[in-house]
Design a protein around this motif. Structure first.
Motif, PDB file in Angstrom:
ATOM      1  N   ILE A 105      46.988  62.660  52.486  1.00  0.00           N
ATOM      2  CA  ILE A 105      47.853  62.215  53.576  1.00  0.00           C
ATOM      3  C   ILE A 105      48.907  61.320  52.935  1.00  0.00           C
ATOM      4  O   ILE A 105      48.586  60.315  52.302  1.00  0.00           O
ATOM      5  CB  ILE A 105      47.074  61.434  54.644  1.00  0.00           C
ATOM      6  N   ASP A 107      52.621  59.269  53.533  1.00  0.00           N
ATOM      7  CA  ASP A 107      53.516  58.687  54.534  1.00  0.00           C
ATOM      8  C   ASP A 107      53.000  58.877  55.957  1.00  0.00           C
ATOM      9  O   ASP A 107      53.770  59.112  56.892  1.00  0.00           O
ATOM     10  CB  ASP A 107      54.934  59.261  54.402  1.00  0.00           C
ATOM     11  N   GLY A 108      51.682  58.856  56.128  1.00  0.00           N
ATOM     12  CA  GLY A 108      51.079  58.914  57.459  1.00  0.00           C
ATOM     13  C   GLY A 108      50.889  60.301  58.032  1.00  0.00           C
ATOM     14  O   GLY A 108      50.374  60.444  59.136  1.00  0.00           O
ATOM     15  N   THR A 109      51.313  61.362  57.313  1.00  0.00           N
ATOM     16  CA  THR A 109      51.122  62.720  57.830  1.00  0.00           C
ATOM     17  C   THR A 109      50.520  63.607  56.751  1.00  0.00           C
ATOM     18  O   THR A 109      50.698  63.373  55.560  1.00  0.00           O
ATOM     19  CB  THR A 109      52.442  63.344  58.313  1.00  0.00           C
ATOM     20  N   ARG A 120      47.725  69.772  61.742  1.00  0.00           N
ATOM     21  CA  ARG A 120      48.582  68.661  61.352  1.00  0.00           C
ATOM     22  C   ARG A 120      47.862  67.375  61.741  1.00  0.00           C
ATOM     23  O   ARG A 120      47.359  67.253  62.865  1.00  0.00           O
ATOM     24  CB  ARG A 120      49.913  68.757  62.083  1.00  0.00           C
ATOM     25  N   GLU A 122      47.713  62.906  61.484  1.00  0.00           N
ATOM     26  CA  GLU A 122      48.406  61.637  61.308  1.00  0.00           C
ATOM     27  C   GLU A 122      47.350  60.578  61.069  1.00  0.00           C
ATOM     28  O   GLU A 122      46.276  60.609  61.676  1.00  0.00           O
ATOM     29  CB  GLU A 122      49.213  61.285  62.551  1.00  0.00           C
ATOM     30  N   ASP A 125      47.425  56.690  54.825  1.00  0.00           N
ATOM     31  CA  ASP A 125      47.495  57.458  53.579  1.00  0.00           C
ATOM     32  C   ASP A 125      46.115  57.519  52.930  1.00  0.00           C
ATOM     33  O   ASP A 125      45.390  56.524  52.889  1.00  0.00           O
ATOM     34  CB  ASP A 125      48.496  56.827  52.608  1.00  0.00           C
ATOM     35  N   ASN A 141      48.386  68.050  67.384  1.00  0.00           N
ATOM     36  CA  ASN A 141      48.340  66.961  66.401  1.00  0.00           C
ATOM     37  C   ASN A 141      47.040  66.194  66.530  1.00  0.00           C
ATOM     38  O   ASN A 141      46.621  65.847  67.638  1.00  0.00           O
ATOM     39  CB  ASN A 141      49.516  65.992  66.599  1.00  0.00           C
ATOM     40  N   THR A 143      44.866  62.743  65.214  1.00  0.00           N
ATOM     41  CA  THR A 143      44.942  61.437  64.584  1.00  0.00           C
ATOM     42  C   THR A 143      43.608  61.166  63.911  1.00  0.00           C
ATOM     43  O   THR A 143      42.555  61.373  64.526  1.00  0.00           O
ATOM     44  CB  THR A 143      45.244  60.348  65.628  1.00  0.00           C
TER      45      THR A 143
END
Length: 148
Positions: A105, A107-109, A120, A122, A125, A141, A143
């Motif tokens: 991961i 930059d947060g994605t 995908r 989120e 990192d 998405n 998390t």
């Protein structure tokens, strides 16, 4: 007109019931079936007792009206939502599960492979090989947070 109603007999109700149930096969909607069942019941009861045509129409009306709540109760109890609560919400079924990252991961994605789908994600990192837990699903998405 009175002669037409006065000639209502057992066989008329039975035939009417079978015709309505048959029409249900051509135009499914589970509505004609219950009216057909009501007519069929009037026909069966007419074999046992000899009601007047007014009583026959009243019995048909009562049975037809009683069939609506009966159908609703049966439809509600037979719904398959209890069997598969996540049927059209696959992402929500993943909340709480832990997976190993194949790719980091950054930059947060990032992405994670779950079965045959790449999702995908989120979150904080993390390097490849880290274990993450899915904490929230928002559409496609997910998390994640570090798994403990």
């Amino acid at each position: 007109m009175d002669d037409m109603f006065a000639s209502l007999g057992t066989w008329n109700w039975l035939i009417f019931g079978v015709v309505l149930m048959g029409l249900e096969l051509l135009a499914p909607g589970v509505f004609l079936f219950w009216l057909g069942l009501a007519a069929f019941l009037v026909g069966v009861l007419s074999f046992l007792i000899d009601p007047t045509w007014q009583t026959q129409l009243l019995m048909f009306a009562v049975f037809a009206v009683a069939a609506v709540p009966l159908w609703r109760r049966m439809a509600r109890s037979n719904s398959s939502a209890g069997d598969s609560p996540f049927l059209n919400k696959r992402a929500h079924a993943l909340v709480g599960r832990v997976f190993t990252l194949e790719k980091p991961i950054v930059d947060g994605t990032g992405t994670v492979r779950i079965d045959d789908t790449i999702w995908r994600i989120e979150g904080p990192d993390a390097p490849a090989g880290s274990r993450v837990k899915i904490v929230k699903a928002n559409g496609a998405n997910l998390t994640v947070a570090a798994a403990s």
